[in-house]
Design an enzyme around this catalytic site. Structure first.
Site, mmCIF file in Angstrom:
data_model
loop_
_atom_site.group_PDB
_atom_site.id
_atom_site.type_symbol
_atom_site.label_atom_id
_atom_site.label_comp_id
_atom_site.label_asym_id
_atom_site.label_seq_id
_atom_site.Cartn_x
_atom_site.Cartn_y
_atom_site.Cartn_z
ATOM 1 N N CYS A 105 0.829 -1.212 0.000
ATOM 2 C CA CYS A 105 0.000 0.000 0.000
ATOM 3 C C CYS A 105 0.859 1.256 0.000
ATOM 4 O O CYS A 105 0.434 2.305 -0.487
ATOM 5 C CB CYS A 105 -0.944 -0.002 1.198
ATOM 6 S SG CYS A 105 -0.111 -0.238 2.780
ATOM 7 N N HIS A 135 -1.074 0.970 7.555
ATOM 8 C CA HIS A 135 -1.612 0.967 6.198
ATOM 9 C C HIS A 135 -1.534 2.383 5.637
ATOM 10 O O HIS A 135 -1.640 3.365 6.366
ATOM 11 C CB HIS A 135 -3.070 0.489 6.227
ATOM 12 C CG HIS A 135 -3.737 0.466 4.895
ATOM 13 N ND1 HIS A 135 -3.301 -0.334 3.864
ATOM 14 C CD2 HIS A 135 -4.820 1.157 4.406
ATOM 15 C CE1 HIS A 135 -4.097 -0.149 2.810
ATOM 16 N NE2 HIS A 135 -5.014 0.758 3.127
#
Length: 996
Positions: free
Chosen positions: A454, A827
């Protein structure tokens, strides 16, 4: 006597009168009498018991039978013979079409009087065969319960040997066809009691004959896995599983999941129907069996089955939390389904619309069960927030619903996620992600997460949304001798023209991978960005130049052409320059060094430093979106801190300039002139709107991006161990160091240094301070004396001549957000919008591109949220508030685009002329063919997937009414007291809907 009894029973006398007469007959029956009389009385009592049209008549028949069985055993045994019983069981009793329903009750009643008789074994043998035959005929739940009652009371009648195994299997098939036809609460309770009697008989047989368990379970699995049944098997089968010893579970599941003869469709059908069993009330261990089978499927990597079943059933399981009677088991299954479904957010996101209503219902219920379930549900939700961060727009209502509930710590969350994952090898699930049927409604394309990538996806989407950079990359010609840039061009082209909802950046990842990065581990997106830009820059320096068209442009002066054409694309788009100056505080000698940068790394000021009121900072400004006006003086020049200062005289008319000078270094002993970091400098009084922050406003004690830039640009005192070696003094001296921006980049990249090394824990910790982000930023750029004259000519007459600073305006383009508390975990996702110089529709065009209006920049330009494969519409309000709602979600890397003014129009005109700013550049032939082929392939894949999915979905057991459970609970106060689902009593209709 039989005639007398029949006359009394059939008479119209009141029951109390009849009862007295019957008593006399029964008392007389206890006396010795001849065989013929006994036979007549037994025939009459049998007739009354089996065909009596009232309960009273059947009771009299029962009493008489019991008296004759007790006082006349020989006659009773002769009457209750094998032939008679066979006739009853095979032909029934009573007139055709009105056969008695009480034959099994009659036999059970009579058996107790012949147990010791010589004919007992013959009767038992007969019954063993007949009950098996009866069960094979699929009797009703009521008749099945009577058979079970008979066999439970007289186990000698239970079939033996192979017949016993067949009996168990057929009994399970009977249960599979049980249906409750009534919705009345009494009838439902009676049905449940009947089912329990039948399953209880199975438990009794299994206890004494354990060898019958596995064949019985095999029959059960055959029933629930069948794809040919017109009607789904009854949830009553759940009552069978609860009696299977748990010690057999591992072996049973292992055999099932490793049986090659069981197809995926059959397995999916079976597990889907088992999950429906969570609605069966009072069942024990059903949740354990469901979870065990799900784990077994994960162990043999049957991920496609798990995914389909989870997505089709999780909402139904969730809806059962409304009912206290099945809540515990449903919650256990829900927890495993969610915590194991870690490759995608789909399962959790299916529940998001329903969570607030369920939480409200459980709070309203106010029971121990509801309180416990709320806490477990909140823990589960926070685990999902942690695993699937980056959806603030979807999560806000849920977060609001559970805000008052306990929040688990990160260790607990990691423990739960770690112990429930289907597999520790994330690449095993790569082919199942994403499950997106079509492109996002935004028209944008997502990037597939290849295992903690990510950090790369968010950076690539931010670079893609930097339209000037994207156009330049797409405009590259073939054979440009830049392999990494070519891969980026292909990636951007697919993001622009692919029909897929998301594409895989695998090829670009392998080409741009920093060699020190650990595969599969989370990385620092800022570190990746620096490495990527450096690679692209170095590659172009040694390869072919890419702006051939700019060389042919006649719009650029030789000086400007030389200035820009000697730069690489990375330098043109992201390159800026900074002057670092160090002044010796003893001899006042100044040494300076200019260096290039592609991003500014902004540290956080110490907590005890008041950045808002500092007197040493350069005036960086932030402007709220609703207050922006075009700068009146594009080349506004402010005084330089490097002019030798003197205290202004009272008669000095240039006193205002002195306030600007205080923004730089201070002479020793000189009094500070307080100028706030958010002020506008010498023209603060003329531009009162510039100090407004609008939506970007933050609490007093929070930081803002201008605060961090001002801290970055503020003078640093070099003393003690950090003394500066002055060449003029030839010794270590106290000094001051200051950084000044001398050239603003086209795209300004700001990295907020949130990760600092903690010597106590020996780990990098994260600074979670909220930082308000201005949508428009004014940055001071130091201009050389010769440039100042040119700037002033294009500006207003009020510009200050001589060396100083000019204000450059930047518009916010992208915000990369890090969710988590460590750089090694968490994330990344990003907010982006596309800032261009295109003149809004309907606005007259001049000779060159005009800056977009502020209104267009800040309201008409759509924000998007890029979170790996998911792309959604968003807003600047979401950008501004994300940390307020989710404290671990903090802005990390910011992209600003320079708003073009008159002095930079030459470059923008040249770029426009080259086809980089107006419309998408045409791609070369090979690239267009590759995209076209992939789009055709995607359509073919969609058709194949649709066919396969249709087969899978059609195989799944239907659950058409699950949503009614949630719709029923919309704070409907019309339901009374204990009959509402929340109250736990369960009204008749709601209870029927729950179970059946």
């Amino acid at each position: 006597m039989d005639k007398i009894l029949e006359a009394v029973v059939m008479s119209s006398y009141p029951n109390n009168v009849k009862q007295g007469l019957v008593r006399r007959v029964i008392e007389a029956a206890k006396q010795p009498m001849d065989s013929e009389q006994c036979w007549s009385m037994l025939e009459l009592s049998t007739k009354l018991y089996l065909t009596g049209d009232t309960k009273y008549k059947r009771e009299i028949g029962k009493e008489v039978l019991e008296v004759y069985g007790h006082y006349h055993p020989e006659e009773f045994e002769e009457f209750f013979n094998v032939r008679f019983l066979l006739s009853l069981l095979q032909e029934g009793y009573g007139p055709l079409g009105k056969r008695s329903h009480y034959v099994l009750d009659y036999i059970q009643l009579g058996l107790q009087f012949v147990l010791e008789s010589p004919s007992a074994n013959s009767i038992f043998s007969l019954l063993r065969i007949e009950v098996l035959r009866k069960v094979c005929e699929r009797p009703s739940p009521k008749q099945c319960a009577k058979i079970s009652k008979l066999l439970t009371q007289h186990p000698q009648c239970i079939p033996t040997g192979k017949h016993q195994l067949l009996f168990c299997q057929q009994l399970i098939r009977c249960i599979g066809q049980f249906q409750c036809v009534s919705e009345g609460e009494e009838e439902i309770m009676e049905f449940l009691e009947q089912v329990n009697k039948v399953s209880g008989l199975l438990q009794r047989i299994w206890r004494t004959q354990t060898s019958a368990i596995l064949p019985s379970l095999k029959e059960l699995f055959t029933i629930i896995s069948s794809t040919e049944e017109q009607e789904a098997p009854s949830n009553a089968l759940a009552s069978v599983v609860q009696f299977v010893p748990l010690e057999l579970m591992d072996g049973v599941i292992r055999n099932l999941t490793n049986d090659d003869s069981i197809t995926d469709v059959q397995m999916m059908m079976a597990i889907g129907r088992m999950i429906d069993w969570v609605s069966w009330p009072l069942g024990k261990n059903i949740d354990k069996w469901i979870i065990a089978l799900l784990k077994g499927l994960a162990a043999v990597k049957k991920f496609s089955i798990l995914i389909e079943v989870t997505l089709s059933k999780i909402e139904k399981v969730f809806s059962k939390l409304l009912y206290p009677i099945v809540r515990e088991g449903a919650l256990s299954v829900l927890q495993y389904m969610l915590l194991s479904f870690q490759h995608s957010h789909e399962a959790f996101h299916l529940l998001l619309p329903h969570i607030p209503r369920l939480v409200a219902s459980l709070k309203k219920e106010d029971s121990n069960s509801a309180t416990s379930s709320l806490e477990q549900l909140a823990e589960l939700i926070h685990c999902m927030f942690f695993r699937f961060s980056g959806f603030p727009d979807l999560y806000e209502p849920v977060l609001e619903a559970v805000k008052a509930l306990p929040i688990p710590n990160e260790d607990r969350i990691k423990h739960l996620l770690g112990q429930n994952a289907w597999t520790s090898q994330k690449n095993e699930l790569a082919c199942f992600y994403p499950r997106l049927a079509s492109k996002s409604e935004t028209g944008k394309i997502g990037l597939i997460n290849l295992g903690n990538t990510c950090y790369m996806n968010s950076i690539l989407q931010s670079l893609f949304m930097a339209s000037d950079f994207r156009h330049s990359v797409l405009n590259l010609t073939e054979g440009n001798s830049q392999p990494l840039m070519t891969k980026l061009q292909w990636l951007f082209a697919f993001l622009e023209h692919s029909q897929r909802p998301a594409i895989s950046p695998e090829s670009f990842l392998s080409a741009s991978w920093p060699p020190w990065f650990t595969p599969g581990a989370q990385q620092d997106c800022s570190e990746y960005l620096k490495y990527l830009l450096d690679r692209l820059h170095e590659e172009e320096k040694t390869g072919k130049r890419i702006y051939q068209k700019l060389k042919e442009s006649s719009l650029m002066s030789q000086a400007v052409e030389h200035h820009y054409l000697n730069k690489t694309l990375v330098e043109k788009m992201f390159g800026g320059k900074m002057m670092t100056k160090i002044r010796c505080l003893k001899c006042l000698n100044v040494s300076s060094r200019e260096e290039a940068f592609t991003d500014l790394s902004l540290a956080f000021p110490p907590s005890d430093r008041n950045v808002h009121g500092s007197t040493s900072f350069l005036p960086v400004e932030e402007i709220g979106p609703q207050f922006i006006e075009p700068p009146e003086n594009a080349g506004q020049v402010m005084g330089s801190p490097w002019i030798q200062r003197k205290a202004p005289m009272a008669s000095d008319h240039a006193a205002p300039a002195a306030s600007v000078e205080t923004l730089g270094f201070q002479e020793p002993g000189e009094a500070a002139n307080p100028i706030r970091g958010n002020d506008v400098g010498v023209d603060a009084a003329k531009e009162p709107l510039s100090t407004s922050r609008g939506q970007a406003c933050a609490p007093k004690d929070s930081r803002s991006v201008p605060d961090l830039i001002n801290y970055f640009l503020s003078p640093e005192r070099l003393t003690a161990e950090n003394k500066y070696h002055c060449e003029k003094c030839a010794s270590l001296q106290d000094a001051e160091k200051v950084a000044e921006l001398t050239e603003g980049p086209h795209y300004l990249i700001l990295t907020l240094l949130r990760f600092s090394f903690d010597p106590r824990t020996m780990k990098r910790k994260k600074i979670l301070d909220n930082v308000s982000i201005p949508v428009v930023l004014k940055l001071p750029i130091l201009v050389a004396p010769e440039e100042t004259e040119e700037v002033c000519q294009h500006g207003k007459d009020g510009s200050v001549p001589g060396s100083g600073f000019m204000t450059v305006v930047y518009d916010l383009c992208s915000v990369v957000v890090h969710s988590g508390i460590s750089s090694e975990s968490g994330h990344y996702y990003c907010y982006s919008r596309e800032c261009t110089d295109t003149v809004p529709h309907g606005q007259p065009q001049g000779g060159g591109p005009q800056p977009a209006s502020d209104k267009q920049l800040d309201f008409e330009i759509q924000w998007y949220l890029f979170n790996d494969t998911r792309v959604s519409f968003s807003s600047f309000e979401s950008v501004s508030n994300v940390t307020s709602f989710f404290p671990k979600d903090t802005a990390y890397v910011l992209f600003y685009r320079q708003r073009p003014e008159r002095q930079s129009c030459l470059l923008h005109e040249a770029l426009a002329e080259a086809g980089c700013l107006h419309g998408e550049p045409s791609l070369h032939k090979d690239l267009m063919e590759a995209i076209s082929k992939d789009n055709i392939l995607f359509l073919q894949e969609q058709e194949k997937e649709a066919r396969n999915r249709a087969a899978y979905i059609s195989a799944l057991p239907k659950s058409p009414l699950w949503w009614r459970d949630l719709d029923r609970d919309k704070d409907d106060d019309s339901s009374s007291g204990g009959c509402s689902p929340a109250a736990g009593g369960g009204g008749s209709s709601s209870f029927h809907g729950l179970v059946f």
